[in-house]
Design an enzyme around this catalytic site. Structure first.
Site, short mmCIF file in Angstrom:
data_model
loop_
_atom_site.label_atom_id
_atom_site.label_comp_id
_atom_site.label_asym_id
_atom_site.label_seq_id
_atom_site.Cartn_x
_atom_site.Cartn_y
_atom_site.Cartn_z
N SER A 219 0.90 -1.18 0.13
CA SER A 219 0.13 -0.04 0.00
C SER A 219 0.93 1.28 -0.20
CB SER A 219 -0.93 -0.01 1.27
OG SER A 219 -0.24 0.47 2.32
N LYS A 220 0.33 2.38 0.06
CA LYS A 220 0.97 3.66 -0.13
C LYS A 220 1.73 3.92 1.14
CE LYS A 220 -0.56 7.94 -1.97
NZ LYS A 220 -1.76 8.88 -2.37
N ARG A 221 1.37 3.28 2.23
CA ARG A 221 2.08 3.68 3.51
C ARG A 221 3.23 2.53 3.63
NH1 ARG A 221 -3.20 3.42 4.42
NH2 ARG A 221 -3.23 1.41 4.83
N ASP A 222 3.51 1.75 2.90
CA ASP A 222 4.30 0.83 3.01
C ASP A 222 5.87 1.65 2.60
OD1 ASP A 222 3.49 -1.81 4.20
OD2 ASP A 222 2.41 -1.89 2.10
#
Ligand code: GLU
Length: 448
Positions: A219-222
């Site tokens: 995801s974007k947060r990784d």
């Protein structure tokens, strides 16, 4: 048929590593076939649209060396080395969408409903052959059973993704749509729209997603999901290109390190792997180390100077010959340019701080006379070069009846502040006599 492919990102302010890979696969296919690579910015969502968000995409593609082949002339965003044409922007193509919607309306293939325009979706299953996924048969979902038609222009007049995406692929004569598997479920709608315009749809190749190493969705947060991370951390773009090419594609013989020219020669759509790819940072780092090792000197210097500058170390204050000699001692030793400030920062700081743990170990009362003697011997050395320095350390150690290593560790710590770093005799020669003596004096002052 001449191949025409496109990368069609939406400017979200973030270039996901999966998007970068999609761009790369399109670019590779264009180069492999001698076709054309089009960049189209899908910026119809005005609210999220900023020049900055567009720049994130353009800078990312430029960094990867992915040049787009055409675009409107005179745009601000110029194709690298290709003169003054930019990518296509959907926000500049509004009339095309309106014209196409009017055509659908007048043929009765679309209709107005509560201020919006809806497309009359086919009720029959849509079948197509995806070059990666294979045969696909898409039936209406439960929700679509109730309302198969979908909105192509919202009541505020904004054309919807499905419409603009298809109109552009059609008008730009795109022959192959290579995109992430997350768009597979949209493809039936897209094919139905192509047919409504009386045009055969392009060929589709939906490439599998990129997962984290543990198999979870990236995801974007990784950390590491954004191409910007690799740009900022000083990766070599050729290593990132090589690594991304291997995410979902594999040449015969399981080869891993391949120069771009070879990737282009070997790349083809049928070899795209069907299963999801896992992002393995250790493998990327290994590849990066390989490319950095082989890099020609000028590029190595340039990338190093950038990495040092990002860490606040200004190499411009030093003579060019000194900077080059210092960086030569780091070649083959660092995998990532972001390691350089810690590894070689001591060359470009006049005051250095020594690692506290190592100080306890090395700056002992036992080592004090040894280092003092070495200081005296080094002060007389002329010229101050690798071989004489090495001979001097050996001779001083011998005089104390200890191995040279006993002297090497405190000397290294005194001169670079770290227990590890470039080869000692080389780094002392580069630092030069004045700095070395000054740093040894500093160390002696700390020793009881
Ligand atoms: N703008 C879409 C996206 O960023 C493009 C999809 C496509 O390639 O057709 O996901």
């Amino acid at each position: 048929m001449k191949v025409r492919v496109r990368f069609a990102p939406s400017p979200t302010g973030f270039l996901h590593i999966g998007g970068a890979r999609t761009a790369l696969f399109n670019g590779l296919y264009a180069r492999h076939t001698g076709g054309t690579f089009v960049l189209r910015i899908e910026d119809t969502d005005v609210a999220r649209n900023t020049q900055e968000a567009v720049n994130v995409i353009l800078n990312g593609l430029r960094w990867l060396g992915l040049d787009w082949d055409e675009g409107p002339v005179g745009s601000d965003a110029t194709g690298p080395g290709k003169g003054s044409f930019g990518p296509y922007f959907q926000s500049q193509r509004k009339e095309n969408y309106q014209r196409r919607v009017d055509a659908l309306l007048s043929r009765g293939l679309a209709y107005e409903h509560e201020g919006a325009v809806r497309f009359k979706m086919s009720r029959d299953p849509v079948r197509f052959h995806d070059l990666v996924v294979g045969e696909v048969c898409r039936e209406l979902t439960d929700r679509e059973q109730v309302e198969p038609d979908f909105v192509i222009v919202r009541s505020d007049g904004q054309p919807v993704f499905h419409l603009v995406n298809v109109v552009d692929d059609l008008e730009m004569n795109i022959t192959h749509v290579i995109r992430g598997e997350d768009h597979l479920s949209n493809t039936a709608k897209h094919i139905a729209l192509f047919r409504a315009f009386g045009v055969e749809p392009p060929k589709y190749a939906h490439i599998p997603l990129i997962l984290n190493l543990d198999g979870t969705k990236m995801s974007k947060r990784d950390s590491g999901a954004s191409l910007g991370t690799y740009m900022d951390e000083g990766y070599a773009p050729e290593a990132v290109v090589n690594y991304l090419a291997l995410l979902g594609w594999s040449p015969k013989g399981n080869r891993e390190k391949l120069p771009l020219s070879e990737i282009i020669a070997l790349f083809d759509l049928p070899q795209i792997l069907r299963h999801n790819a896992r992002f393995d940072i250790a493998k990327l780092n290994w590849l990066n180390g390989e490319y950095v090792r082989e890099m020609d000197d000028e590029r190595f210097y340039e990338q190093s100077v950038h990495a040092l500058a990002r860490a606040g170390l200004d190499t411009n204050k030093y003579p060019v010959e000194y900077v080059k000699a210092a960086l030569d001692t780091c070649k083959g030793k660092v995998k990532l340019f972001s390691e350089l400030p810690a590894y070689a920062g001591f060359y470009f700081r006049e005051e250095i701080a020594c690692d506290a743990e190592a100080v306890k170990r090395e700056f002992t009362s036992e080592n004090r006379p040894r280092l003092a003697k070495l200081r005296e011997a080094l002060a007389d050395l002329e010229p101050f070069d690798h071989d004489r320095i090495s001979g001097t350390l050996a001779a001083v150690a011998k005089g104390f009846g200890v191995k040279t290593g006993v002297l090497v560790h405190p000397t290294r710590l005194a001169c670079c502040g770290n227990p590890a770093g470039p080869s000692l005799y080389h780094l002392l020669a580069v630092l030069g006599k004045d700095r070395v003596l000054k740093r040894i004096d500093g160390a002696l002052a700390q020793m009881s």
